[in-house]
Enzyme design. Structure first.
Site, PDB file in Angstrom:
ATOM      1  N   TYR A 143      -2.221   0.011  10.219  1.00 47.47           N
ATOM      2  CA  TYR A 143      -2.395  -0.672   8.939  1.00 47.47           C
ATOM      3  C   TYR A 143      -1.161  -0.493   8.058  1.00 47.47           C
ATOM      4  CZ  TYR A 143      -3.751  -1.390   4.105  1.00 47.47           C
ATOM      5  OH  TYR A 143      -3.763  -1.785   2.785  1.00 47.47           O
ATOM      6  N   LYS A 184       1.795  -3.296   6.756  1.00 49.93           N
ATOM      7  CA  LYS A 184       2.217  -3.520   5.373  1.00 49.93           C
ATOM      8  C   LYS A 184       3.728  -3.354   5.229  1.00 49.93           C
ATOM      9  CE  LYS A 184      -1.614  -4.552   3.169  1.00 49.93           C
ATOM     10  NZ  LYS A 184      -1.773  -5.859   2.491  1.00 49.93           N
ATOM     11  N   SER A 227       0.832  -1.205   0.000  1.00 50.30           N
ATOM     12  CA  SER A 227       0.000   0.000   0.000  1.00 50.30           C
ATOM     13  C   SER A 227       0.859   1.244   0.000  1.00 50.30           C
ATOM     14  CB  SER A 227      -0.891  -0.003   1.255  1.00 50.30           C
ATOM     15  OG  SER A 227      -1.537   1.225   1.432  1.00 50.30           O
TER      16      SER A 227
END
Length: 360
Positions: free
Chosen positions: A148, A152, A124
């Site tokens: 989040y 990643k 991402s």
């Protein structure tokens, strides 16, 4: 190739399965259905006109993964399975690290044990955090601002270290910007949570009359209309990027440039503001989208869009669809969803093999 797709019942995973099937690959999906449904799997097969094999399993379940790899040889893995809500990651960080990072570790172990040496990883643009400049190149500093994004980046680092320890492994890390739209058939698309965290599903609910207005976070950014600018990529373009990455890895016949790990942005290289997206959606839907400007959210930045030149150079890939197509397909999907009941949990038809395995 025979390709294992983790998280293949989700938004990006399902569209990628369609693309892989249409290009002649055999597809095996592992998904615990926390972000997807069996009906999505059915529709993937309907669109592609081909069947796939489905295992309901959790990627943290090593025994389940070993059974999948042992069933028939797998040539490559496309790894989507992850929890994905930025807000949710701040509320439940341990769940995100357990699922996203722990799942990647377990999948890596199972791959090595099975002798699988190709992986495309769903990363991402969140790994960049607040970019120092735009467009954002792949060598920009990383500094995610939420759990989040950190999950990643941690997964990326794990895969880099794994490749160093196992030099025959070839990995592509694909850093997405803002996926949007739906399949042109109107059969699959994004199914957001009750309150969408992403812009386009929220706009779609306002256009459909499910919400009275769109709350725009910040109208005083140093941008032409005061709202934040982002890079929106059509979901079908994004799906094609994974097939292109697999082709590049397969063709390399050895370590990729960069020590066996290829890092690539998938974006359009063009930024659009929130209000520009609202106007595009109004044109696509023929509906007015009432907006309310509210205070900025912590961590949001004024501008973030990709330098997509490496994708052209290394993958032979570029985005083909603009925001008009994104909004038109998203609106078609919104209308399709409005006329349906919630996705069913009935058994898969159309030729898929249902094989419950491990934790759901």
């Amino acid at each position: 190739m025979r390709i294992l797709v983790t998280g293949g019942a989700g938004y990006i995973g399902s569209h990628t399965c369609v693309d892989l099937l249409e290009h002649g690959h055999d597809v095996v999906v592992v998904d615990n259905l926390c972000n997807g449904s069996l009906e999505t799997i059915e529709r993937v097969q309907q669109i592609a006109g081909r069947s796939l094999t489905f295992h309901r399993a959790d990627i943290r379940d090593r025994r389940a993964l070993d059974r999948v790899f042992a069933e028939r040889p797998v040539d490559a893995v496309v790894h989507f399975a992850a929890l994905k809500a930025v807000g949710g990651s701040s509320r439940e960080p341990l769940s995100y690290f357990d699922n996203n990072v722990g799942g990647t570790v377990t999948l890596g172990e199972a791959m090595l044990a099975a002798g699988v040496d190709l992986m495309v990883f769903s990363s991402s643009a969140a790994v960049y955090g607040t970019p120092k400049r735009v467009p954002v190149p792949e060598d920009a500093p990383t500094g995610p601002v939420n759990p989040y994004g950190r999950s990643k980046l941690m997964s990326e680092q794990i895969l880099r270290d794994l490749q160093t320890a196992a030099p025959g492994l070839r990995v592509a890390l694909l850093r997405y910007f803002n996926p949007g739209g739906a399949h042109a058939s109107g059969l699959i698309g994004e199914i957001p949570p009750a309150i969408p965290e992403n812009l386009l599903p929220y706009i779609g609910q306002v256009a459909a009359g499910l919400r009275d207005r769109l709350r725009v976070f910040g109208g005083d950014y140093p941008t032409p209309d005061g709202t934040g600018i982002r890079d929106y990529i059509h979901i079908e373009d994004l799906a094609r990027g994974h097939a292109a990455a697999l082709d590049a890895l397969e063709a390399s016949h050895g370590p990729c440039a960069g020590g066996g790990v290829l890092t690539v942005n998938l974006g359009t290289g063009q930024g659009y503001s929130v209000l520009e997206m609202v106007r595009a959606y109004e044109r696509a839907s023929g509906r007015e989208i009432p907006c309310e400007i509210v205070e900025r959210r912590s961590g949001d930045v004024a501008r973030c869009y990709a330098d997509a030149s490496r994708a052209v150079e290394r993958l032979g890939w570029c985005a083909e669809h603009g925001i008009e197509r994104i909004c038109a397909d998203a609106w078609r999907w919104q209308q399709t969803r409005a006329g349906e009941a919630a996705p069913s949990r009935r058994t898969v038809e159309a030729g898929a093999t249902l094989q419950p395995a491990g934790h759901a």
